[in-house]
Design a protein around this motif. Structure first.
Motif, mmCIF file in Angstrom:
data_model
loop_
_atom_site.group_PDB
_atom_site.id
_atom_site.type_symbol
_atom_site.label_atom_id
_atom_site.label_comp_id
_atom_site.label_asym_id
_atom_site.label_seq_id
_atom_site.Cartn_x
_atom_site.Cartn_y
_atom_site.Cartn_z
ATOM 1 N N VAL A 126 40.494 -4.031 -80.352
ATOM 2 C CA VAL A 126 41.836 -4.553 -80.135
ATOM 3 C C VAL A 126 41.723 -5.954 -79.553
ATOM 4 O O VAL A 126 40.962 -6.182 -78.605
ATOM 5 C CB VAL A 126 42.646 -3.661 -79.163
ATOM 6 C CG1 VAL A 126 44.069 -4.192 -78.998
ATOM 7 C CG2 VAL A 126 42.658 -2.211 -79.636
ATOM 8 N N MET B 162 44.535 -5.210 -84.330
ATOM 9 C CA MET B 162 43.461 -4.218 -84.304
ATOM 10 C C MET B 162 42.625 -4.275 -85.566
ATOM 11 O O MET B 162 43.083 -4.726 -86.606
ATOM 12 C CB MET B 162 44.052 -2.811 -84.151
ATOM 13 C CG MET B 162 44.592 -2.487 -82.783
ATOM 14 S SD MET B 162 45.215 -0.772 -82.677
ATOM 15 C CE MET B 162 46.812 -0.976 -83.476
ATOM 16 N N SER C 62 50.984 -4.000 -85.238
ATOM 17 C CA SER C 62 51.247 -3.242 -84.014
ATOM 18 C C SER C 62 52.722 -3.355 -83.648
ATOM 19 O O SER C 62 53.395 -4.334 -83.954
ATOM 20 C CB SER C 62 50.395 -3.787 -82.867
ATOM 21 O OG SER C 62 50.797 -3.243 -81.628
#
Length: 290
Positions: free
Chosen positions: A98, A30, A23
């Motif tokens: 997430v 995730m 990310s």
């Protein structure tokens, strides 16, 4: 990648995906899940806030220890599922999951981790109409990598640049995580120049758990990962900072509601290496300098 988990005679067949790149936001990881049939999976407590955005034909449900049921996209607080009373179920479910470090929760979700302590809430309650918009967009694309990119872009838009966590609290949390929960909490207040009362109060408010309980959860999470990977309980107890194997046993039961032997077969943990691939490194000494 396909993962098959078996528990109590029930087979859980999952399609699992993870992003090709990290990310853009620190403290965010995730994974993607396609669950064809799942009778029940015990939710094992984890030292992060979990956000599940579902977009498939089916609707996932989570039951907590108080008998409450949450359906659809949801947010679970740090350590949700303590005691083994939380179970997830669903058929034909697709979702992006997430995991948020407590240090970025307020900046992304708009609430303190303390407000989510031990609970699960509907994502709609926090994001409103934005939840339905991201669900619709996720359902319109067929690639998991595109779904991860959409989710990451949304998180980045919601992220507020300024930190809502005191530097001292952030430093203590990082020490706890780096030492896999083995750090001596009583010494940390002195190391950051705060009183014990002030550290306990600010840490709890900003991370969602008191420091000692946070350290226990992180230590349990590390031990559970090693048990799930097939390591012996005696070795895990000795190297993870437990007084003995009985101490490990009590902590595992307290957090997960299962014995160490049972925990090794939990699909929630068994899928971790596929969904959240990480490089395992030796635990540092709890007395080592930072």
């Amino acid at each position: 990648m396909r993962f098959t988990g078996r528990k109590r005679g029930v087979t859980a067949l999952w399609d699992v995906a993870h992003p090709a790149r990290p990310s853009r936001l620190a403290g965010v990881t995730m994974a993607g899940f396609g669950v064809h049939s799942l009778a029940a999976v015990r939710m094992v407590p984890h030292p992060a806030v979990t956000v599940a955005v579902e977009f498939g034909a089916g609707t996932p449900t989570v039951d907590d220890s108080a008998g409450r049921r949450q359906r659809g996209s949801l947010v679970a607080g740090v350590g949700f599922g303590v005691g083994g009373g939380a179970w997830a179920r669903g058929e034909n479910v697709e979702c992006v999951q997430v995991r948020l470090s407590p240090m970025v929760v307020r900046a992304i979700l708009g609430v303190s981790p303390a407000d989510l302590e031990g609970t699960v809430v509907a994502l709609d309650d926090l994001w409103g109409r934005e939840t339905s918009r991201i669900r619709e967009r996720l359902s319109e694309v067929s690639s998991w990598q595109d779904r991860f990119a959409l989710t990451d872009a949304l998180l980045a838009r919601r992220f507020e640049a300024r930190s809502s966590v005191d530097p001292e609290v952030a430093w203590v949390w990082k020490r706890i995580v780096a030492d896999h929960g083995r750090v001596r909490i009583d010494r940390l207040a002195d190391e950051v120049g705060w009183s014990r009362k002030r550290l306990w109060s600010r840490f709890h408010a900003q991370i969602g758990l008191p420091p000692k309980r946070a350290a226990r959860l992180v230590r349990f999470d590390h031990a559970a990962d090693r048990l799930s990977a097939g390591e012996g309980a005696a070795r895990v107890a000795a190297e993870a900072g437990y007084a003995d194997q009985s101490h490990l046993h009590r902590d595992v039961v307290a957090f997960s509601g299962a014995t160490p032997a049972t925990l090794t077969n939990e699909p929630f943990l068994a899928v971790d290496d596929v969904a959240w691939p990480t490089l395992r490194t030796p635990s540092p000494s709890p007395t080592s300098a930072n």
